[in-house]
Write a protein that holds these residues in place. Structure first.
Motif, PDB file in Angstrom:
ATOM      1  N   GLU A  39       0.915  -1.315  -0.059  1.00  0.00           N
ATOM      2  CA  GLU A  39       0.074  -0.068  -0.221  1.00  0.00           C
ATOM      3  C   GLU A  39       0.806   1.267  -0.004  1.00  0.00           C
ATOM      4  OE1 GLU A  39      -3.615   2.270   2.599  1.00  0.00           O
ATOM      5  OE2 GLU A  39      -2.752  -0.063   2.955  1.00  0.00           O
ATOM      6  N   ASP A  40       1.934   1.231   0.753  1.00  0.00           N
ATOM      7  CA  ASP A  40       2.900   2.180   0.739  1.00  0.00           C
ATOM      8  C   ASP A  40       3.565   2.685  -0.649  1.00  0.00           C
ATOM      9  OD1 ASP A  40       2.699   2.462   3.595  1.00  0.00           O
ATOM     10  OD2 ASP A  40       4.325   1.619   3.958  1.00  0.00           O
ATOM     11  N   LYS A  41       3.781   1.602  -1.551  1.00  0.00           N
ATOM     12  CA  LYS A  41       4.374   1.850  -2.770  1.00  0.00           C
ATOM     13  C   LYS A  41       3.226   2.417  -3.716  1.00  0.00           C
ATOM     14  CE  LYS A  41       8.731   0.568  -2.495  1.00  0.00           C
ATOM     15  NZ  LYS A  41       9.887   1.520  -2.667  1.00  0.00           N
ATOM     16  N   VAL A  42       2.357   2.043  -3.631  1.00  0.00           N
ATOM     17  CA  VAL A  42       0.972   2.450  -4.304  1.00  0.00           C
ATOM     18  C   VAL A  42       0.760   3.948  -4.121  1.00  0.00           C
ATOM     19  CG1 VAL A  42      -1.568   2.127  -4.900  1.00  0.00           C
ATOM     20  CG2 VAL A  42      -0.073   0.302  -4.489  1.00  0.00           C
ATOM     21  N   GLU A  43       0.810   4.376  -2.742  1.00  0.00           N
ATOM     22  CA  GLU A  43       0.539   5.900  -2.132  1.00  0.00           C
ATOM     23  C   GLU A  43       1.776   6.672  -2.967  1.00  0.00           C
ATOM     24  OE1 GLU A  43      -0.090   5.984   1.828  1.00  0.00           O
ATOM     25  OE2 GLU A  43      -1.760   5.143   1.723  1.00  0.00           O
ATOM     26  N   GLU A  44       3.049   5.994  -2.856  1.00  0.00           N
ATOM     27  CA  GLU A  44       3.967   6.725  -3.259  1.00  0.00           C
ATOM     28  C   GLU A  44       4.180   7.214  -4.625  1.00  0.00           C
ATOM     29  OE1 GLU A  44       9.138   6.273  -3.482  1.00  0.00           O
ATOM     30  OE2 GLU A  44       7.586   4.873  -2.304  1.00  0.00           O
ATOM     31  N   TYR A  45       3.716   5.910  -5.667  1.00  0.00           N
ATOM     32  CA  TYR A  45       3.584   6.416  -6.943  1.00  0.00           C
ATOM     33  C   TYR A  45       2.378   6.752  -7.662  1.00  0.00           C
ATOM     34  CZ  TYR A  45       8.612   4.824  -6.899  1.00  0.00           C
ATOM     35  OH  TYR A  45       9.842   4.690  -6.681  1.00  0.00           O
ATOM     36  N   GLY A  46       1.461   7.002  -6.833  1.00  0.00           N
ATOM     37  CA  GLY A  46       0.083   7.521  -7.369  1.00  0.00           C
ATOM     38  C   GLY A  46       0.117   8.627  -8.140  1.00  0.00           C
ATOM     39  N   GLN A  47       1.035   9.504  -7.886  1.00  0.00           N
ATOM     40  CA  GLN A  47       0.995  10.681  -8.353  1.00  0.00           C
ATOM     41  C   GLN A  47       1.695  10.756  -9.737  1.00  0.00           C
ATOM     42  OE1 GLN A  47       3.962  13.469  -6.478  1.00  0.00           O
ATOM     43  NE2 GLN A  47       4.613  12.002  -5.358  1.00  0.00           N
ATOM     44  N   ALA A  52      -3.238   4.006  -9.876  1.00  0.00           N
ATOM     45  CA  ALA A  52      -2.443   3.006  -8.969  1.00  0.00           C
ATOM     46  C   ALA A  52      -3.219   2.156  -7.879  1.00  0.00           C
ATOM     47  CB  ALA A  52      -1.686   3.936  -8.098  1.00  0.00           C
ATOM     48  N   GLN A  54      -3.512  -1.302  -5.239  1.00  0.00           N
ATOM     49  CA  GLN A  54      -2.860  -2.333  -4.587  1.00  0.00           C
ATOM     50  C   GLN A  54      -3.638  -3.729  -4.910  1.00  0.00           C
ATOM     51  OE1 GLN A  54      -3.625  -2.114  -0.516  1.00  0.00           O
ATOM     52  NE2 GLN A  54      -2.124  -3.611   0.111  1.00  0.00           N
TER      53      GLN A  54
END
Length: 222
Positions: A39-47, A52, A54
């Protein structure tokens, strides 16, 4: 000037390599669906992505539900979990994805990926994410090398627009500010092109210039 044809990509695995691929494809202007189990990676690269999400890419139903079959190409950039990388690749091919590009961890992983039908296998230790992204986004760009932040050398595949036209007739340098360093037909390489040399369909041109001029040349001439 011909507009770039936008493609739809999905990047599975948002580590250093996958994240860089995602950013680069998105910055070029393509539609990108970013996928990771974290979930952290998805939030990080959502922009840096159009979408994006999970999910567990080894779950066939989850892949189907997010519409993975609608994407032109899928890049599998899963990190150290070779089993997940292999299973994901296998599922993608079974689901009918035309082009699956996979990051290989080692030679053993590479051989397994070949056996299960991966279309392109990359080794990030030899290829930068930027280089791979640009190659994926163009049907005529074979390879490129950055000389600096402003200048590059590129290999471009000549199309019907250039077929049976001489270098003098094409007048590439005057029109686009791009220098033809060499060209290759089949296995013959000419490193001293003459203005009278004819370019054939499928000729590989090795050109050098400012990145903006190279892009302008590719869009207009190909």
């Amino acid at each position: 000037m011909k507009e770039m044809v936008k493609k739809q990509f999905s990047v599975i695995g948002l580590g250093r390599f996958g994240g860089s691929i995602c950013k680069e494809l998105y910055s070029i202007g393509h539609e990108v669906m970013a996928i990771d189990l974290s979930e952290d990676k998805v939030e990080e690269y959502g922009q840096y992505a159009t979408h994006a999400i999970q999910l567990d890419s080894t779950d066939e139903r989850s892949l189907i539900n997010v519409g993975i079959r609608n994407f032109d190409e899928v890049i599998v950039a899963i990190g150290d979990d070779i089993q997940a990388s292999v299973l994901t690749t296998l599922l993608l091919k079974e689901l009918g994805i035309k082009k699956v590009v996979v990051k290989a961890q080692n030679d053993y992983h590479h051989k397994v990926l070949e056996k299960i039908g991966a279309d392109v296998i990359v080794h990030p230790e030899y290829e930068t994410a930027k280089r791979v992204a640009h190659n994926l986004s163009s049907d005529t760009l074979i390879d490129f090398i950055d000389l600096s932040e402003e200048y590059s050398i590129a290999e471009l595949l000549a199309t019907s627009k250039m077929n049976n036209r001489s270098l003098a007739e094409l007048d590439i340098r005057a029109k686009y500010g791009v220098t033809v360093l060499a060209y290759k037909n089949n296995n013959h390489v000419n490193i001293a092109p003459s203005p009278d040399d004819l370019i054939r369909l499928g000729t590989i041109l090795v050109v050098m210039g400012h990145k903006s001029d190279l892009e302008r040349f590719e869009n207009a001439a190909f």
